[in-house]
Design an enzyme around this catalytic site. Sequence first.
Site, PDB file in Angstrom:
ATOM      1  N   ARG A 127       0.862  -1.182   0.000  1.00 18.79           N
ATOM      2  CA  ARG A 127       0.000   0.000   0.000  1.00 18.79           C
ATOM      3  C   ARG A 127       0.895   1.228   0.000  1.00 18.79           C
ATOM      4  O   ARG A 127       1.697   1.429   0.909  1.00 18.79           O
ATOM      5  CB  ARG A 127      -0.929  -0.007   1.212  1.00 18.79           C
ATOM      6  CG  ARG A 127      -1.925   1.160   1.271  1.00 18.79           C
ATOM      7  CD  ARG A 127      -2.950   0.910   2.382  1.00 18.79           C
ATOM      8  NE  ARG A 127      -3.915   1.989   2.521  1.00 18.79           N
ATOM      9  CZ  ARG A 127      -3.884   2.909   3.490  1.00 18.79           C
ATOM     10  NH1 ARG A 127      -2.931   2.873   4.415  1.00 18.79           N
ATOM     11  NH2 ARG A 127      -4.807   3.853   3.555  1.00 18.79           N
ATOM     12  N   ASN A 178      -6.951   8.207   2.259  1.00 18.46           N
ATOM     13  CA  ASN A 178      -6.590   7.644   3.555  1.00 18.46           C
ATOM     14  C   ASN A 178      -7.328   8.334   4.694  1.00 18.46           C
ATOM     15  O   ASN A 178      -7.239   9.557   4.861  1.00 18.46           O
ATOM     16  CB  ASN A 178      -5.082   7.793   3.788  1.00 18.46           C
ATOM     17  CG  ASN A 178      -4.658   7.218   5.128  1.00 18.46           C
ATOM     18  OD1 ASN A 178      -4.682   6.007   5.322  1.00 18.46           O
ATOM     19  ND2 ASN A 178      -4.285   8.083   6.063  1.00 18.46           N
ATOM     20  N   GLU A 179      -8.115   7.562   5.433  1.00 10.20           N
ATOM     21  CA  GLU A 179      -8.744   8.004   6.683  1.00 10.20           C
ATOM     22  C   GLU A 179      -9.503   9.317   6.568  1.00 10.20           C
ATOM     23  O   GLU A 179      -9.541  10.110   7.526  1.00 10.20           O
ATOM     24  CB  GLU A 179      -7.687   8.088   7.790  1.00 10.20           C
ATOM     25  CG  GLU A 179      -7.068   6.752   8.096  1.00 10.20           C
ATOM     26  CD  GLU A 179      -5.920   6.834   9.096  1.00 10.20           C
ATOM     27  OE1 GLU A 179      -5.508   7.951   9.459  1.00 10.20           O
ATOM     28  OE2 GLU A 179      -5.429   5.773   9.512  1.00 10.20           O
ATOM     29  N   HIS A 229      -8.893   0.365   9.783  1.00 11.38           N
ATOM     30  CA  HIS A 229      -7.512   0.317  10.261  1.00 11.38           C
ATOM     31  C   HIS A 229      -7.517  -0.044  11.734  1.00 11.38           C
ATOM     32  O   HIS A 229      -8.143   0.642  12.533  1.00 11.38           O
ATOM     33  CB  HIS A 229      -6.815   1.660  10.024  1.00 11.38           C
ATOM     34  CG  HIS A 229      -6.663   2.002   8.567  1.00 11.38           C
ATOM     35  ND1 HIS A 229      -5.933   3.078   8.131  1.00 11.38           N
ATOM     36  CD2 HIS A 229      -7.140   1.404   7.457  1.00 11.38           C
ATOM     37  CE1 HIS A 229      -5.969   3.128   6.803  1.00 11.38           C
ATOM     38  NE2 HIS A 229      -6.712   2.125   6.377  1.00 11.38           N
ATOM     39  N   TYR A 246      -6.093  -0.200  15.165  1.00 18.14           N
ATOM     40  CA  TYR A 246      -5.168   0.242  16.193  1.00 18.14           C
ATOM     41  C   TYR A 246      -5.868   0.092  17.548  1.00 18.14           C
ATOM     42  O   TYR A 246      -6.625  -0.856  17.737  1.00 18.14           O
ATOM     43  CB  TYR A 246      -4.686   1.665  15.915  1.00 18.14           C
ATOM     44  CG  TYR A 246      -3.830   1.712  14.659  1.00 18.14           C
ATOM     45  CD1 TYR A 246      -2.503   1.319  14.687  1.00 18.14           C
ATOM     46  CD2 TYR A 246      -4.370   2.112  13.435  1.00 18.14           C
ATOM     47  CE1 TYR A 246      -1.713   1.329  13.547  1.00 18.14           C
ATOM     48  CE2 TYR A 246      -3.591   2.124  12.289  1.00 18.14           C
ATOM     49  CZ  TYR A 246      -2.265   1.732  12.344  1.00 18.14           C
ATOM     50  OH  TYR A 246      -1.506   1.741  11.197  1.00 18.14           O
ATOM     51  N   GLU A 255      -4.450  -1.354   7.750  1.00 23.28           N
ATOM     52  CA  GLU A 255      -3.338  -0.916   8.584  1.00 23.28           C
ATOM     53  C   GLU A 255      -3.511  -1.535   9.959  1.00 23.28           C
ATOM     54  O   GLU A 255      -4.627  -1.692  10.445  1.00 23.28           O
ATOM     55  CB  GLU A 255      -3.304   0.606   8.765  1.00 23.28           C
ATOM     56  CG  GLU A 255      -2.890   1.411   7.563  1.00 23.28           C
ATOM     57  CD  GLU A 255      -2.803   2.900   7.900  1.00 23.28           C
ATOM     58  OE1 GLU A 255      -2.697   3.239   9.112  1.00 23.28           O
ATOM     59  OE2 GLU A 255      -2.854   3.711   6.970  1.00 23.28           O
ATOM     60  N   TRP A 315       1.393  -1.565   9.159  1.00 21.75           N
ATOM     61  CA  TRP A 315       1.976  -0.222   9.098  1.00 21.75           C
ATOM     62  C   TRP A 315       3.269  -0.222   9.898  1.00 21.75           C
ATOM     63  O   TRP A 315       3.277  -0.661  11.044  1.00 21.75           O
ATOM     64  CB  TRP A 315       1.020   0.818   9.676  1.00 21.75           C
ATOM     65  CG  TRP A 315       1.558   2.202   9.498  1.00 21.75           C
ATOM     66  CD1 TRP A 315       2.428   2.849  10.322  1.00 21.75           C
ATOM     67  CD2 TRP A 315       1.299   3.089   8.409  1.00 21.75           C
ATOM     68  NE1 TRP A 315       2.737   4.094   9.822  1.00 21.75           N
ATOM     69  CE2 TRP A 315       2.048   4.267   8.639  1.00 21.75           C
ATOM     70  CE3 TRP A 315       0.514   3.011   7.253  1.00 21.75           C
ATOM     71  CZ2 TRP A 315       2.027   5.345   7.770  1.00 21.75           C
ATOM     72  CZ3 TRP A 315       0.493   4.084   6.394  1.00 21.75           C
ATOM     73  CH2 TRP A 315       1.235   5.243   6.647  1.00 21.75           C
TER      74      TRP A 315
END
Length: 516
Positions: A79, A153-154, A219, A221, A249, A278
């Site tokens: 990516r 992205n995001e 993603h 986290y 990610e 990531w």
Amino acid sequence: MISLLALSCVLLLSLSFPQKQVAAAGTSVKGFYVSGSTLYDATGSPFVMRGINHAHTWYKNDLATAIPAIAATGSNVVRIALSSGSKWSIDSMADVQKILALCDQYKLIAMLEVHDATGSDNTSDLNAAVNYWISIKDALIGKEDRVIVNIANEWFGSWSTATWASGYQSAISSLRDAGIKNTLVVDSAGWGQYPTSVFTSGNAVFNSDPLHNTIFSIHMYEYAGGTAATVKSNIDSALAIGVPVIIGEFGYKHTGGDVDEATIMSYSQQKGVGWLAWSWYGNGGGVEYLDLANGPAGSLSEWGKSVVNGSYGTMATSVLNKIYTTTGYVPVPDNGANPSPTATPTPTATPTPTATVAPTATPSTAPGNLMLYYRAGETNVTDNQIKPHFNIKNNGTSAVNLSGLKIRYYFTKEGSPSLNCAIDWAQLGAVNLTTSFGSLNTTNTDSYLEIAFTSGAGSIPAGGQTGDIQLLIYKSDWSNFNEANDYSFDATKNAFSSWNHVTLFQNGSLVSGIEP
């Protein structure tokens, strides 16, 4: 990730629904498509992503070093963070074409993303990303089988859904109207960590795509992936509504707390879910610990070792896209146009030249099938041990029996004490390897180590690899070597790279490398 600064990161969840041939913004072309909870490649084979994020737009000059090193991790996708020019230096169409050609050379599927809209709630920032894709669409059209477009992205940092959904409905319509037919990826709201946006409004966003070829991204986290229960719930909830999930990610920790990376990788393997860790290197703003490697071709960090060499890491679970392993594969032209000239991969996987020039122009690999990768396990040239590491990758279309293969590493022994070899670690199991030494009298070589495989080692499947083979050579009196003049040693290769000074034989015939 939320950028290279201290922004929150995202979890990529790939949402797709049954593919339909429709006529609105053009007819589907041969490329990636989705059906049920599975992402398929252009050969009609399921494609499970195993890969790495690379912050290219901040490290543009490292491209030729980073991509081969990422490919050597066994990844099947990378990516790539790009800039539309809104916040950072723009990645032009020529830049993107160069990126795609290099990814193609190393048989990596390219997922491209625009990073400038990260965390923004402004529709204008999303539209700027859309306009960027349209401005470089000639680099994308004809590569629907090997390029995926992650729209922004995001985008949409708020933990809400309505504006996120309407923004992406408009964005998808604009991209399709412009003739871009690649599979599209939409990050969930909340900096990518609010998958409820996908669960509640994913169908509406998906149905805005006339090609029905959009997937969603979460993603993972500290919020979307902080515990095993959260990881499993988010994956299961996406699969339950008929979407193929990818984790776009993830890290092992983040600013707000711990991340259960072990469950992300193991449960993804159980469910057939793709993921991308990531990130390769270059993190800042207090999240430097998320660097997978120490530089563009640097040695792996502990985080990197987990992602690459772990039980569910890239070496163990990644399989090349079948467009690179299917004999005679040719992309289907788009509405009568000729396929992109870079659609067919280059005939060898030989990487960019290394610091040490090969003695002849002979290619370092046989056209088509087996590739031997090498890295230096340690780089002290005058200590009492030599530590070569190897990985063999099968780029062919059928399995290869390991019992027919032998690796050779060439060096000078400096003195008369007898030589010994220890197998520090092998993913195949040390019991399935044998080692022996031979003698030569040629350039920078008086000895070689030969590694062979027992029948218990099995075979390397098409698109598969052996994983790490880590060795230690030492003398009976533990006296020092001088590796500076050794034919096979290269201190610059502290990440797996193709290297023509180590050789691979198949049934007695040289298939990779150049003998000294």
